[in-house]
Scaffold this motif. Structure first.
Motif, short mmCIF file in Angstrom:
data_model
loop_
_atom_site.label_atom_id
_atom_site.label_comp_id
_atom_site.label_asym_id
_atom_site.label_seq_id
_atom_site.Cartn_x
_atom_site.Cartn_y
_atom_site.Cartn_z
N ASP A 208 56.34 10.92 9.85
CA ASP A 208 55.19 11.82 9.73
C ASP A 208 55.46 12.85 8.64
N PRO A 209 54.41 13.47 8.07
CA PRO A 209 54.64 14.54 7.08
C PRO A 209 55.47 15.70 7.64
N LYS A 210 55.30 16.02 8.92
CA LYS A 210 56.13 16.95 9.69
C LYS A 210 55.81 18.43 9.50
N GLY A 211 55.34 18.86 8.34
CA GLY A 211 54.99 20.27 8.18
C GLY A 211 56.17 21.20 8.37
N ASP A 212 56.03 22.17 9.26
CA ASP A 212 57.10 23.13 9.58
C ASP A 212 58.13 22.44 10.47
N ARG A 213 59.29 22.14 9.89
CA ARG A 213 60.30 21.37 10.63
C ARG A 213 60.89 22.12 11.82
N SER A 214 60.67 23.42 11.90
CA SER A 214 61.20 24.18 13.03
C SER A 214 60.31 24.09 14.26
N LYS A 215 59.13 23.44 14.13
CA LYS A 215 58.17 23.40 15.23
C LYS A 215 57.88 21.96 15.64
N PRO A 216 57.67 21.71 16.95
CA PRO A 216 57.29 20.37 17.40
C PRO A 216 55.85 20.07 17.02
N PRO A 217 55.41 18.84 17.19
CA PRO A 217 54.05 18.46 16.76
C PRO A 217 52.95 19.36 17.31
N HIS A 218 53.00 19.69 18.61
CA HIS A 218 51.87 20.42 19.19
C HIS A 218 51.80 21.88 18.74
N GLN A 219 52.83 22.37 18.05
CA GLN A 219 52.82 23.75 17.57
C GLN A 219 52.52 23.86 16.08
N GLN A 220 52.26 22.76 15.42
CA GLN A 220 51.96 22.81 13.99
C GLN A 220 50.62 23.49 13.73
N ALA A 221 50.56 24.23 12.63
CA ALA A 221 49.29 24.88 12.26
C ALA A 221 48.21 23.84 12.01
N ASP A 222 48.59 22.72 11.43
CA ASP A 222 47.67 21.60 11.21
C ASP A 222 48.12 20.45 12.10
N PRO A 223 47.35 20.13 13.14
CA PRO A 223 47.79 19.08 14.08
C PRO A 223 47.92 17.71 13.43
N ASP A 224 47.30 17.52 12.27
CA ASP A 224 47.33 16.21 11.63
C ASP A 224 48.62 15.95 10.86
N LEU A 225 49.54 16.91 10.84
CA LEU A 225 50.82 16.68 10.17
C LEU A 225 51.69 15.70 10.93
N PHE A 226 51.34 15.42 12.17
CA PHE A 226 51.91 14.32 12.94
C PHE A 226 50.76 13.43 13.41
N LEU A 227 50.91 12.14 13.27
CA LEU A 227 49.86 11.22 13.71
C LEU A 227 49.66 11.36 15.22
N HIS A 228 48.40 11.36 15.65
CA HIS A 228 48.13 11.56 17.07
C HIS A 228 46.83 10.88 17.47
N VAL A 229 46.65 10.75 18.77
CA VAL A 229 45.40 10.22 19.32
C VAL A 229 44.37 11.34 19.30
N SER A 230 43.27 11.10 18.58
CA SER A 230 42.22 12.12 18.48
C SER A 230 41.11 11.90 19.49
N GLY A 231 41.07 10.73 20.12
CA GLY A 231 40.06 10.46 21.12
C GLY A 231 40.25 9.10 21.75
N ARG A 232 39.61 8.90 22.91
CA ARG A 232 39.69 7.63 23.63
C ARG A 232 38.31 7.28 24.17
#
Length: 550
Positions: A208-232
């Motif tokens: 993933d692009p990862k963004g701020d490496r000090s933060k896990p995916p759910h704490q990124q300022a932009d949630p799309d910096l880690f691939l995720h499920v956007s809907g079901r």
């Protein structure tokens, strides 16, 4: 009947604790025809294709020529130099990477004993890149094939990540089903059977692009910096985000996305494994640049160094890309991510044995230029060639050893020895750089100062260069230029990406291997061995011996 999957929920559904969470209740995916289109979470209209519909438009492939035809006219969105390409397969920068993948089909025909295996899933021969390893011998054959393809192409042939993804998902989906009662492993097997029958290519999207490496995916300022499920919904899931450095991403028929790191409970939407075709709606590819890549657009072949073969990395953006439930192999099980990544690296770090094939080419090029220069018999030249071979074979031996020491997992698949696989990859982070340095040493400064092919072909200065760039009298100047450009290509140019930087950062940067090596180092056991030979009693025995001492 379709398999079970997690109950669909909207992006905003929350559990009793107020946190986003998928339901633990399992449902049967619908067996009746549902809607054919839907509005994705971001507002775009998306076709809700079934797994069967996606397979139907991918042809069965038998030869390299079949492969070349299969990736044309797909209507994909790919940008290179700021422009969308109408037909990426026709672009001269992209064609060498396509040729490298074609070679994996050609090898299966030319050397079937090496590049094919019998599949117990479909009871037929399959390309080894689609084979589930059933023994340590299968892993050894895999690594021999990888070295051979490196020799034939002199580049990254872009299929190892897909093969290692197939391998890791066999055991991980099995384990998740056993622990959670899901239906992922059956889905995986059904997909793999189709992949083997159609002889397709599978790219892996892990980084993933990862963004701020000090933060896990759910704490990124932009949630799309880690691939995720956007809907079901009842038909499947939608994916949003991006995957970076995807090797051969555009060139392949399918993409499998996987988590890139250990995940927390709050990262449930990021814990996803899914399979989607390379022409799925909502995918955008941005082609990665490589050193000297525009030489591919120039006339002639000398300055290209390796005119036929090259690698490819792309940034892939997912804009609410739909995946039917049949092709979802993980959805919300965050506790599995660490196991998945660890097992993937055990396979993939041993797969960097492919660099020994490039090392063979590099050593051959160094020996050739030494011979053309008339110094092949010099003792210092021979010593440098010996060092190149020694380093290359050290990489190879650790990979083969990791295969010979493989472990059988609960699903029935075999996995490389983790310690030796990490040692192999850690060697790869260092030794190709020294091999490249020695090749440049033997080539001389001319490897970076040589005039262009256009000058060599010109009427004005061509005859002069023919004389001034000569080596031994019985060697043509053009041949000397060609071997020098090949060395430049592998140490500084397009294929230095695959031989050097990819060797450093692919399958995890060096510190990742050092962490895994430390975890398996058994230092306490080794301390005990040393203490015993030194005559140092264990603490409890030492205390007992001191009782009653004068």
């Amino acid at each position: 009947m379709r398999g079970t999957g997690r109950r669909p929920r909207s992006r905003g559904q929350r559990g009793e604790d107020g946190d986003m969470q998928p339901s633990e209740q399992l449902i049967e995916a619908p067996t009746t025809d549902g809607p054919t289109t839907a509005t994705a979470p971001g507002g775009a209209a998306r076709r809700l294709e079934t797994a069967a519909e996606r397979w139907d438009r991918i042809p069965a492939i038998a030869t390299g020529e079949d492969y070349l035809a299969s990736i044309r006219d797909r209507g994909t969105t790919l940008y290179l130099f700021g422009e969308r390409l109408d037909e990426p397969a026709d672009h001269p920068i992209i064609q060498p990477s396509i040729n490298a993948l074609k070679a994996t089909y050609d090898l299966a025909i030319d050397e079937p004993e090496l590049a094919t295996a019998h599949s117990s899933l479909i009871d037929a021969p399959v390309n080894r890149f689609l084979h589930v390893v059933e023994s340590p011998d299968d892993l050894i054959a895999k690594h021999q094939m990888q070295r051979r393809l490196g020799q034939l192409t002199g580049t990254c042939f872009q299929r190892c990540t897909g093969l290692d993804t197939i391998s890791v998902l066999h055991s991980v989906t099995y384990d998740v089903d056993r622990d959670h009662g899901t239906g992922y492993h059956r889905r995986y097997l059904e997909f793999l059977k189709q992949a083997q029958r159609k002889n397709v290519l599978i790219a892996a999207g892990m980084t993933d692009p990862k963004g701020d490496r000090s933060k896990p995916p759910h704490q990124q300022a932009d949630p799309d910096l880690f691939l995720h499920v956007s809907g079901r919904n009842e038909q499947g899931i939608f994916l949003r985000g991006a995957k970076a450095h995807m090797t051969g991403g555009w060139n392949q028929h399918w993409i499998c996305v996987l988590p890139t790191m250990n995940l927390r409970e709050q990262d449930r939407d990021y814990a996803v494994v899914a399979l989607l075709p390379g022409d799925a709606e909502g995918l955008t590819y941005v082609y990665g640049r490589q050193a000297s890549d525009t030489r591919a657009m120039e006339p002639g072949t000398i300055d290209k160094g390796n005119a036929c073969f090259g690698g490819q990395e792309v940034l892939v953006h997912f804009d609410d890309v739909f995946v039917p439930w049949e092709h979802v192999l993980l959805d919300g099980e965050t506790e599995v991510a660490q196991k998945l990544v660890s097992r993937f690296t055990a396979y993939h770090r041993a797969s960097y044995v492919c660099k020994t094939g490039l090392g063979d080419v590099m050593t051959g090029a160094a020996a050739e230029i030494a011979d053309q220069n008339g110094v092949a018999a010099a003792a210092h030249v021979r010593d440098k060639l010996v060092e190149m071979v020694h380093l290359n074979e050290t990489i190879y031996s650790s990979s083969i050893a990791s295969a010979a020491r493989a472990t059988k997992l609960d699903s029935g698949i075999w996995m490389n020895d983790e310690m030796l696989a990490n040692v192999c990859k850690h060697n790869v982070t260092r030794f190709p750089y020294e091999i490249a340095r020695l090749a440049q040493d033997l080539a001389g400064g001319i490897v970076v100062t040589m005039p262009s092919e256009a000058d060599f072909r010109s009427e004005a200065v061509g005859p002069l260069l023919e004389r001034m760039l000569a080596g031994r009298a019985d060697v043509s100047t053009e041949d000397r230029m060609r071997i020098l450009r090949l060395i430049e290509n592998l140490t500084l140019g397009r294929n230095a990406v695959g031989y050097l930087t990819e060797s450093l950062h692919g399958a995890g940067s060096p510190q990742g291997q050092r962490i895994q090596i430390l975890r398996g180092a058994q230092l306490e056991e080794k301390r005990g061995l040393a203490r015993a030979l030194a005559g140092i009693l264990p603490p409890e025995q030492g205390d007992a011996a001191s009782v009653g001492a004068p």
